[in-house]
Design a protein around this motif. Structure first.
Motif, PDB file in Angstrom:
ATOM      1  N   THR A 162       3.948  -0.894 -13.558  1.00 19.49           N
ATOM      2  CA  THR A 162       5.017   0.100 -13.648  1.00 19.49           C
ATOM      3  C   THR A 162       4.766   1.244 -12.687  1.00 19.49           C
ATOM      4  O   THR A 162       5.687   1.733 -12.018  1.00 19.49           O
ATOM      5  CB  THR A 162       5.127   0.645 -15.090  1.00 19.49           C
ATOM      6  OG1 THR A 162       5.401  -0.436 -15.982  1.00 19.49           O
ATOM      7  CG2 THR A 162       6.251   1.675 -15.200  1.00 19.49           C
ATOM      8  N   ALA A 163       3.505   1.687 -12.603  1.00 21.66           N
ATOM      9  CA  ALA A 163       3.152   2.767 -11.685  1.00 21.66           C
ATOM     10  C   ALA A 163       3.403   2.350 -10.239  1.00 21.66           C
ATOM     11  O   ALA A 163       3.917   3.138  -9.429  1.00 21.66           O
ATOM     12  CB  ALA A 163       1.688   3.166 -11.873  1.00 21.66           C
ATOM     13  N   VAL A 164       3.066   1.106  -9.910  1.00 21.46           N
ATOM     14  CA  VAL A 164       3.288   0.604  -8.550  1.00 21.46           C
ATOM     15  C   VAL A 164       4.780   0.545  -8.254  1.00 21.46           C
ATOM     16  O   VAL A 164       5.232   0.949  -7.173  1.00 21.46           O
ATOM     17  CB  VAL A 164       2.648  -0.789  -8.371  1.00 21.46           C
ATOM     18  CG1 VAL A 164       3.125  -1.444  -7.069  1.00 21.46           C
ATOM     19  CG2 VAL A 164       1.126  -0.678  -8.371  1.00 21.46           C
ATOM     20  N   GLN A 176      -0.565   3.858   0.885  1.00 22.34           N
ATOM     21  CA  GLN A 176      -0.342   5.131   0.192  1.00 22.34           C
ATOM     22  C   GLN A 176      -0.420   4.954  -1.324  1.00 22.34           C
ATOM     23  O   GLN A 176      -0.940   5.820  -2.029  1.00 22.34           O
ATOM     24  CB  GLN A 176       1.015   5.712   0.603  1.00 22.34           C
ATOM     25  CG  GLN A 176       1.067   6.156   2.045  1.00 22.34           C
ATOM     26  CD  GLN A 176       2.482   6.489   2.500  1.00 22.34           C
ATOM     27  OE1 GLN A 176       3.453   5.885   2.054  1.00 22.34           O
ATOM     28  NE2 GLN A 176       2.607   7.461   3.391  1.00 22.34           N
ATOM     29  N   ILE A 177       0.099   3.824  -1.820  1.00 24.61           N
ATOM     30  CA  ILE A 177       0.039   3.556  -3.254  1.00 24.61           C
ATOM     31  C   ILE A 177      -1.415   3.387  -3.691  1.00 24.61           C
ATOM     32  O   ILE A 177      -1.828   3.910  -4.727  1.00 24.61           O
ATOM     33  CB  ILE A 177       0.853   2.294  -3.604  1.00 24.61           C
ATOM     34  CG1 ILE A 177       2.348   2.531  -3.355  1.00 24.61           C
ATOM     35  CG2 ILE A 177       0.632   1.892  -5.075  1.00 24.61           C
ATOM     36  CD1 ILE A 177       3.203   1.292  -3.480  1.00 24.61           C
ATOM     37  N   ALA A 178      -2.186   2.666  -2.881  1.00 23.77           N
ATOM     38  CA  ALA A 178      -3.602   2.464  -3.192  1.00 23.77           C
ATOM     39  C   ALA A 178      -4.330   3.794  -3.289  1.00 23.77           C
ATOM     40  O   ALA A 178      -5.126   4.026  -4.207  1.00 23.77           O
ATOM     41  CB  ALA A 178      -4.249   1.577  -2.129  1.00 23.77           C
ATOM     42  N   ILE A 183      -6.900   2.668  -6.130  1.00 24.32           N
ATOM     43  CA  ILE A 183      -7.203   1.246  -6.244  1.00 24.32           C
ATOM     44  C   ILE A 183      -7.159   0.629  -4.849  1.00 24.32           C
ATOM     45  O   ILE A 183      -6.712   1.267  -3.887  1.00 24.32           O
ATOM     46  CB  ILE A 183      -6.211   0.502  -7.169  1.00 24.32           C
ATOM     47  CG1 ILE A 183      -4.765   0.680  -6.665  1.00 24.32           C
ATOM     48  CG2 ILE A 183      -6.340   0.989  -8.606  1.00 24.32           C
ATOM     49  CD1 ILE A 183      -3.722  -0.042  -7.508  1.00 24.32           C
ATOM     50  N   ALA A 184      -7.633  -0.600  -4.711  1.00 26.13           N
ATOM     51  CA  ALA A 184      -7.648  -1.266  -3.420  1.00 26.13           C
ATOM     52  C   ALA A 184      -6.245  -1.731  -3.022  1.00 26.13           C
ATOM     53  O   ALA A 184      -5.401  -1.999  -3.882  1.00 26.13           O
ATOM     54  CB  ALA A 184      -8.585  -2.472  -3.466  1.00 26.13           C
ATOM     55  N   GLN A 185      -5.991  -1.831  -1.708  1.00 27.59           N
ATOM     56  CA  GLN A 185      -4.691  -2.304  -1.241  1.00 27.59           C
ATOM     57  C   GLN A 185      -4.425  -3.730  -1.729  1.00 27.59           C
ATOM     58  O   GLN A 185      -3.284  -4.078  -2.032  1.00 27.59           O
ATOM     59  CB  GLN A 185      -4.631  -2.276   0.291  1.00 27.59           C
ATOM     60  CG  GLN A 185      -4.488  -0.885   0.878  1.00 27.59           C
ATOM     61  CD  GLN A 185      -4.157  -0.931   2.361  1.00 27.59           C
ATOM     62  OE1 GLN A 185      -3.187  -1.547   2.766  1.00 27.59           O
ATOM     63  NE2 GLN A 185      -4.987  -0.281   3.154  1.00 27.59           N
ATOM     64  N   ALA A 186      -5.480  -4.533  -1.807  1.00 25.90           N
ATOM     65  CA  ALA A 186      -5.310  -5.907  -2.292  1.00 25.90           C
ATOM     66  C   ALA A 186      -4.833  -5.905  -3.742  1.00 25.90           C
ATOM     67  O   ALA A 186      -4.034  -6.758  -4.146  1.00 25.90           O
ATOM     68  CB  ALA A 186      -6.631  -6.668  -2.180  1.00 25.90           C
ATOM     69  N   THR A 187      -5.306  -4.919  -4.509  1.00 30.78           N
ATOM     70  CA  THR A 187      -4.882  -4.809  -5.904  1.00 30.78           C
ATOM     71  C   THR A 187      -3.419  -4.403  -5.984  1.00 30.78           C
ATOM     72  O   THR A 187      -2.661  -4.908  -6.816  1.00 30.78           O
ATOM     73  CB  THR A 187      -5.753  -3.783  -6.655  1.00 30.78           C
ATOM     74  OG1 THR A 187      -7.127  -4.165  -6.544  1.00 30.78           O
ATOM     75  CG2 THR A 187      -5.370  -3.710  -8.130  1.00 30.78           C
ATOM     76  N   VAL A 188      -3.011  -3.494  -5.105  1.00 31.21           N
ATOM     77  CA  VAL A 188      -1.607  -3.076  -5.043  1.00 31.21           C
ATOM     78  C   VAL A 188      -0.727  -4.286  -4.739  1.00 31.21           C
ATOM     79  O   VAL A 188       0.299  -4.508  -5.385  1.00 31.21           O
ATOM     80  CB  VAL A 188      -1.389  -1.998  -3.958  1.00 31.21           C
ATOM     81  CG1 VAL A 188       0.110  -1.708  -3.793  1.00 31.21           C
ATOM     82  CG2 VAL A 188      -2.131  -0.724  -4.310  1.00 31.21           C
ATOM     83  N   LYS A 189      -1.145  -5.071  -3.756  1.00 27.45           N
ATOM     84  CA  LYS A 189      -0.376  -6.253  -3.365  1.00 27.45           C
ATOM     85  C   LYS A 189      -0.253  -7.229  -4.530  1.00 27.45           C
ATOM     86  O   LYS A 189       0.809  -7.814  -4.763  1.00 27.45           O
ATOM     87  CB  LYS A 189      -1.046  -6.929  -2.171  1.00 27.45           C
ATOM     88  CG  LYS A 189      -0.243  -8.080  -1.591  1.00 27.45           C
ATOM     89  CD  LYS A 189      -0.904  -8.629  -0.336  1.00 27.45           C
ATOM     90  CE  LYS A 189      -0.089  -9.767   0.261  1.00 27.45           C
ATOM     91  NZ  LYS A 189      -0.721 -10.313   1.498  1.00 27.45           N
ATOM     92  N   SER A 190      -1.342  -7.392  -5.294  1.00 30.34           N
ATOM     93  CA  SER A 190      -1.315  -8.295  -6.448  1.00 30.34           C
ATOM     94  C   SER A 190      -0.366  -7.780  -7.522  1.00 30.34           C
ATOM     95  O   SER A 190       0.431  -8.542  -8.084  1.00 30.34           O
ATOM     96  CB  SER A 190      -2.722  -8.432  -7.035  1.00 30.34           C
ATOM     97  OG  SER A 190      -3.591  -9.070  -6.124  1.00 30.34           O
ATOM     98  N   HIS A 191      -0.440  -6.470  -7.820  1.00 30.23           N
ATOM     99  CA  HIS A 191       0.455  -5.873  -8.809  1.00 30.23           C
ATOM    100  C   HIS A 191       1.910  -6.035  -8.378  1.00 30.23           C
ATOM    101  O   HIS A 191       2.772  -6.372  -9.188  1.00 30.23           O
ATOM    102  CB  HIS A 191       0.146  -4.385  -8.989  1.00 30.23           C
ATOM    103  CG  HIS A 191      -1.100  -4.110  -9.762  1.00 30.23           C
ATOM    104  ND1 HIS A 191      -1.505  -4.858 -10.846  1.00 30.23           N
ATOM    105  CD2 HIS A 191      -2.041  -3.129  -9.629  1.00 30.23           C
ATOM    106  CE1 HIS A 191      -2.626  -4.373 -11.341  1.00 30.23           C
ATOM    107  NE2 HIS A 191      -2.979  -3.337 -10.610  1.00 30.23           N
TER     108      HIS A 191
END
Length: 226
Positions: A162-164, A176-178, A183-191
């Motif tokens: 939801t935050a993403v 910027q979200i990361a 959190i890591a950019q890879a985590t952002v991409k996964s979310h």
């Protein structure tokens, strides 16, 4: 890596101009042309393209319907659709974004900006012309009572997802979200991938619209990137 572009416009002169602009950039290549929505669907199925420059107003089948069909028939990864039009009208903006378009530019955009727009959507980012961004925001400002009810589908998202989604709606890049969420950019991409699957979204632009329509973003709290 060279970005492959399919150019769709019902006017031969306009197509020729777009092709000339694209060929001026060594990082881009034109892989095909189409003069209407039906031909665009056929060409997109036969010729792999990374970005489709799509005229929105065409006889027979318009750009919105063609966008929807191309994305429905495409294997992953689907091409990014960049809508081009001479008309800066709300209904076309929302229809194109809901259909899955990744960007929306006016045809009088300077050549240099057009090339940047193609590169932007090819990277998977949202691209909206400044005038279109203003109309998107004004649309939600003008609503007498924002619908802040959480859709059933949105309830499926985790807190991080939801935050993403909220930050995507505000126009932030993955980097910027990361940084914002630590959190890591890879985590952002996964979310982002998971939330788009849960909400049945096919583009980042659709995520922007969803963030506004669901009430995750209150106008004045943030804006989409222009």
């Amino acid at each position: 890596m060279t970005v492959r572009v399919l150019v769709v416009d019902d006017q031969a002169l306009v197509r020729a101009g777009l092709v000339a602009i694209i060929r001026s950039d060594p990082g881009l290549t034109v892989v095909g042309e189409a003069e209407d929505g039906h031909e665009a669907i056929a060409r997109a199925a036969a010729i792999p393209a990374d970005v489709v420059l799509m005229d929105i107003r065409m006889p027979g089948l318009d750009g919105v319907a063609a966008t929807r069909a191309i994305l429905a028939q495409s294997a992953d990864p689907a091409p990014k659709i960049l809508i081009l039009t001479t008309f800066d009208l709300d209904e076309h903006v929302f229809a194109a974004l809901r259909a899955g378009a990744s960007g929306f530019m006016l045809k009088d955009t300077p050549a240099e900006e057009m090339l940047k727009a193609i590169a932007t959507v090819a990277r998977g980012e949202v691209l909206l012309a400044p005038s279109v961004t203003r109309r998107l925001v004004q649309h939600f400002v003008s609503k007498p009572e924002p619908d802040l009810r959480t859709p059933e589908e949105l309830a499926q998202l985790t807190g991080q997802e939801t935050a993403v989604l909220r930050l995507v709606g505000q126009g932030l890049t993955n980097q910027q979200i990361a940084s914002s969420l630590n959190i890591a950019q890879a985590t952002v991409k996964s979310h982002l991938g998971r939330l788009m699957t849960k909400l049945k979204l096919s583009s980042r632009a659709q995520a922007v619209v969803t963030a506004y329509e669901s009430g995750l973003i209150v106008v004045g709290d943030g804006s989409v990137r222009s």
